[in-house]
Design a protein around this motif. Structure first.
Motif, short mmCIF file in Angstrom:
data_model
loop_
_atom_site.label_atom_id
_atom_site.label_comp_id
_atom_site.label_asym_id
_atom_site.label_seq_id
_atom_site.Cartn_x
_atom_site.Cartn_y
_atom_site.Cartn_z
N ALA A 343 0.74 -1.10 -0.08
CA ALA A 343 0.23 0.02 0.00
C ALA A 343 0.99 1.29 0.07
N ALA A 344 2.01 1.07 0.71
CA ALA A 344 2.94 2.53 0.86
C ALA A 344 3.43 2.56 -0.36
N ALA A 345 3.94 1.42 -1.15
CA ALA A 345 4.68 1.83 -2.59
C ALA A 345 3.47 2.22 -3.55
N LEU A 346 2.17 1.88 -3.50
CA LEU A 346 1.21 2.37 -4.29
C LEU A 346 0.83 3.73 -4.11
N GLU A 347 0.80 4.00 -3.02
CA GLU A 347 0.47 5.51 -2.80
C GLU A 347 1.70 6.49 -3.18
N LYS A 348 2.99 6.07 -3.04
CA LYS A 348 3.80 6.78 -3.51
C LYS A 348 4.01 6.95 -4.95
N ALA A 349 3.88 5.90 -5.76
CA ALA A 349 3.89 5.81 -7.08
C ALA A 349 2.77 6.32 -7.59
N ALA A 350 1.45 6.21 -7.22
CA ALA A 350 0.33 6.85 -7.81
C ALA A 350 0.43 8.34 -7.75
N GLY A 351 1.08 8.93 -6.41
CA GLY A 351 1.20 10.23 -6.45
C GLY A 351 1.93 10.75 -7.60
N GLU A 352 3.17 10.07 -7.77
CA GLU A 352 4.24 10.56 -9.09
C GLU A 352 3.37 10.49 -10.25
N LEU A 353 2.52 9.60 -10.63
CA LEU A 353 2.12 9.24 -11.96
C LEU A 353 0.92 10.31 -12.14
N PHE A 354 0.15 10.70 -11.06
CA PHE A 354 -0.96 11.43 -11.04
C PHE A 354 -0.55 12.89 -11.42
N GLN A 355 0.99 13.04 -11.40
CA GLN A 355 1.24 14.55 -11.98
C GLN A 355 1.02 14.70 -13.39
N HIS A 356 0.84 13.36 -14.03
CA HIS A 356 0.79 13.54 -15.46
C HIS A 356 -0.46 13.02 -16.09
N SER A 357 -1.30 12.47 -15.27
CA SER A 357 -2.55 12.07 -15.80
C SER A 357 -3.84 12.20 -14.61
N ALA A 358 -5.01 12.57 -15.15
CA ALA A 358 -5.93 12.54 -14.07
C ALA A 358 -6.59 11.04 -13.64
N LEU A 359 -6.46 10.26 -14.50
CA LEU A 359 -6.78 8.76 -14.21
C LEU A 359 -5.65 7.80 -14.61
N LEU A 360 -5.59 6.85 -13.73
CA LEU A 360 -4.46 5.80 -13.91
C LEU A 360 -5.07 4.32 -13.88
N LEU A 361 -4.47 3.41 -14.64
CA LEU A 361 -5.06 2.17 -14.48
C LEU A 361 -4.24 1.37 -13.35
N ALA A 362 -4.88 0.48 -12.76
CA ALA A 362 -4.42 -0.45 -11.82
C ALA A 362 -4.75 -1.99 -12.21
N GLN A 363 -3.78 -2.78 -12.49
CA GLN A 363 -4.25 -4.11 -12.88
C GLN A 363 -3.39 -5.15 -12.03
N GLU A 364 -4.20 -6.28 -11.94
CA GLU A 364 -3.52 -7.38 -11.20
C GLU A 364 -2.21 -7.85 -12.08
N PHE A 365 -1.33 -8.34 -11.24
CA PHE A 365 -0.05 -8.88 -11.64
C PHE A 365 0.05 -9.98 -12.19
N LEU A 366 0.26 -10.22 -13.60
CA LEU A 366 0.19 -11.69 -14.24
C LEU A 366 1.62 -12.09 -14.63
N TYR A 367 2.34 -13.08 -14.06
CA TYR A 367 3.62 -13.12 -14.38
C TYR A 367 3.61 -14.21 -15.48
N THR A 368 4.23 -13.79 -16.46
CA THR A 368 4.54 -15.17 -17.46
C THR A 368 5.93 -14.79 -17.95
N GLU A 369 6.54 -16.02 -18.45
CA GLU A 369 7.96 -16.04 -19.03
C GLU A 369 7.94 -15.25 -20.22
N PHE A 370 6.98 -14.97 -21.06
CA PHE A 370 6.70 -14.28 -22.20
C PHE A 370 5.60 -13.80 -22.67
N ASP A 371 5.27 -12.94 -23.47
CA ASP A 371 3.97 -12.32 -23.82
C ASP A 371 3.96 -12.87 -25.41
#
Length: 494
Positions: A343-371
């Motif tokens: 949660a702390a990292a989320l708040e910090k990162a969102a604060g930085e990204l919100f300086q560039h956009s009024a909306l952000l996407l938050a997505q579940e992390f899906l790990y795969t070896e390749f796309d």
């Protein structure tokens, strides 16, 4: 059945008018569940500002993603922001101002008028405002005039509903009532009939969509078909109308010259890849997510974060679980994408990204070896690649602290050897966007494919995407240009 939605930034902006069930706040519209009914929806966006990546911008963007007819459209918003773009369209209008405003008719050297859905209180300028409205369909515009030796249009700007005085509010209400009963029209495109293609490139771009050898292969493929492919740069805007087609091989964005070139080319009746609609739809991840969800296509679990709503930030961790991937809407090549572990990292990162956009996407992390990357051209699969994650990193591209980027390995295979469900989902995703050239990024999670992104300007590099098809890859792209140009010459559809 047709539904009218009037969107205002704040409820108080509608305070001078009678309450209406058609009116909703911007935040309510952005959060509105995606409907499944068959009714047509017309949206009139009356937000205070249409600033890029601001609230008003997203209202129009998501309206288009949901299949709603919106005014102003994102294209109109972008066009109004660029004086160099609309200056070309209104040259003939400036010449007419001498008739509307004789040189001795006013002592002032500048003045402005308000335009409500193309209408104005100045009868002598009515023809002018109608033409401006057809070029830039926007509910409220202010046209500024200035005079040196002759009268000129100095600027055309959107106006906020909250800035109107009582008399102007009355005039706007009357025109809104009148306009809501009309059909919306699109301008007719002009046609040209020559067989030359301008290929827009930037020799200095660090991560271009095609390397130099691939660009040369496109030129050679064109020659084989009797098409001259001419590399041009951003300073060649005035030459664009000389060509029959535009092929953009420079990283696209809706707020830079690539969109301006695409828009101009389309208005000139040229064949365009990437077309401006595809640029708008693909370069914003929030738009794409809404579009994929509306088509019931598999995507990672996603939440939209709003700069003005801190509650959504606190709840997203509970909804998605950590780690979470935060994305700025218009990032490319893995830029503007951050993985947060708590949660702390989320708040910090969102604060930085919100300086560039009024909306952000938050997505579940899906790990795969390749796309997976499935290239698609005119609704048909073109190539299939596996892009492996950069070594020791969770993304394909790892942008170093010094601004350099390292990528993982790749494997290019015949489309027929790629999993059929991956290819089918890629085609469904691009069908929602258009019929141009796209690259669809997908992951396979527990055996099922998930759409990550649809790229309107996919990588086609010599030695990577062409490993299986070779020169035939470039030939297929040029053949599609030829087919479309001949269809335009014969006056038939694609």
């Amino acid at each position: 059945m047709t539904r009218l939605v009037i969107v205002v930034e704040k409820a108080s902006d509608w305070g001078s008018y009678y309450p209406s069930v058609d009116v909703m706040s911007a935040m309510d519209y952005l959060r509105e569940p995606i409907g499944n009914d068959d009714e047509r929806t017309h949206v009139i966006n009356l937000c205070r500002s249409y600033k890029y990546l601001g609230t008003g911008y997203y209202v129009s963007l998501l309206a288009e993603a949901r299949g709603h007819r919106v005014m102003p459209s994102v294209r109109t918003i972008n066009d109004l922001r660029r004086r160099s773009l609309y200056g070309l369209d209104i040259d003939d209008l400036n010449q007419k101002l001498t008739h509307f405003l004789p040189a001795g008719g006013r002592d002032t050297t500048d003045f402005g008028i308000l335009v409500y859905f193309g209408e104005t209180a100045y009868p002598a300028l009515q023809d002018l405002t109608h033409q401006v409205f057809e070029m830039f369909p926007c509910p409220l515009l202010r046209i500024e005039f200035e005079r040196e030796r002759v009268w000129q249009v100095a600027s055309i700007k959107p106006v906020g509903l909250h800035t109107l005085d009582d008399a102007q509010e009355d005039a706007f209400a009357a025109e809104l009532d009148r306009f809501s009963k009309k059909l919306w029209r699109k301008p007719r495109a002009r046609k040209r009939y020559r067989y030359d293609i301008a290929m827009l490139v930037d020799p200095n771009e660090q991560m271009p969509p095609s390397n130099k050898k691939a660009l040369k292969s496109f030129v050679e493929a064109g020659k084989e078909l009797g098409i001259e492919v001419d590399p041009i740069g951003k300073n060649d805007y005035q030459r664009l109308a000389e060509y029959d087609g535009l092929f953009i091989r420079e990283t696209t964005a809706s707020d830079n010259h690539t969109y301006r070139f695409a828009h101009r080319a389309e208005k000139e009746g040229m064949v365009v890849i990437d077309d401006p609609a595809s640029i708008l739809r693909c370069t914003n991840k929030i738009f794409l997510n809404d579009l994929m969800v509306s088509r019931k296509l598999a995507v990672p679990r996603t939440e939209i974060l709003y700069r003005e709503n801190t509650k959504s930030l606190k709840e997203v961790g509970e909804k998605l679980g950590f780690p979470i991937v935060l994305k700025i809407p218009d990032g490319s090549f893995s830029r503007g994408v951050v993985k947060v572990e708590n949660a702390a990292a989320l708040e910090k990162a969102a604060g930085e990204l919100f300086q560039h956009s009024a909306l952000l996407l938050a997505q579940e992390f899906l790990y795969t070896e390749f796309d997976w990357r499935i290239g698609v051209l005119n609704r048909e699969p073109l190539y299939a690649c596996k892009y492996y994650m950069s070594r020791g990193h969770w993304q394909i591209y790892n942008h170093g602290a010094k601004g350099t980027a390292k990528s993982g390995g790749f494997e290019t295979i015949p489309v027929r050897d790629a999993p059929s469900d991956v290819v089918k989902l890629a085609l469904k995703a691009t069908n929602a966007v258009g019929d141009g050239l796209y690259g669809v990024d997908l992951k396979q999670v527990h055996g099922k494919p998930v759409v990550i992104e649809v790229n309107d300007n996919p990588s086609i590099d010599a030695g990577v995407e062409d490993v299986y098809l070779g020169e035939d890859l470039y030939l297929r792209v040029m053949q599609e240009f030829l087919r479309r140009m001949e269809h335009k010459r014969l006056g038939i559809g694609r």
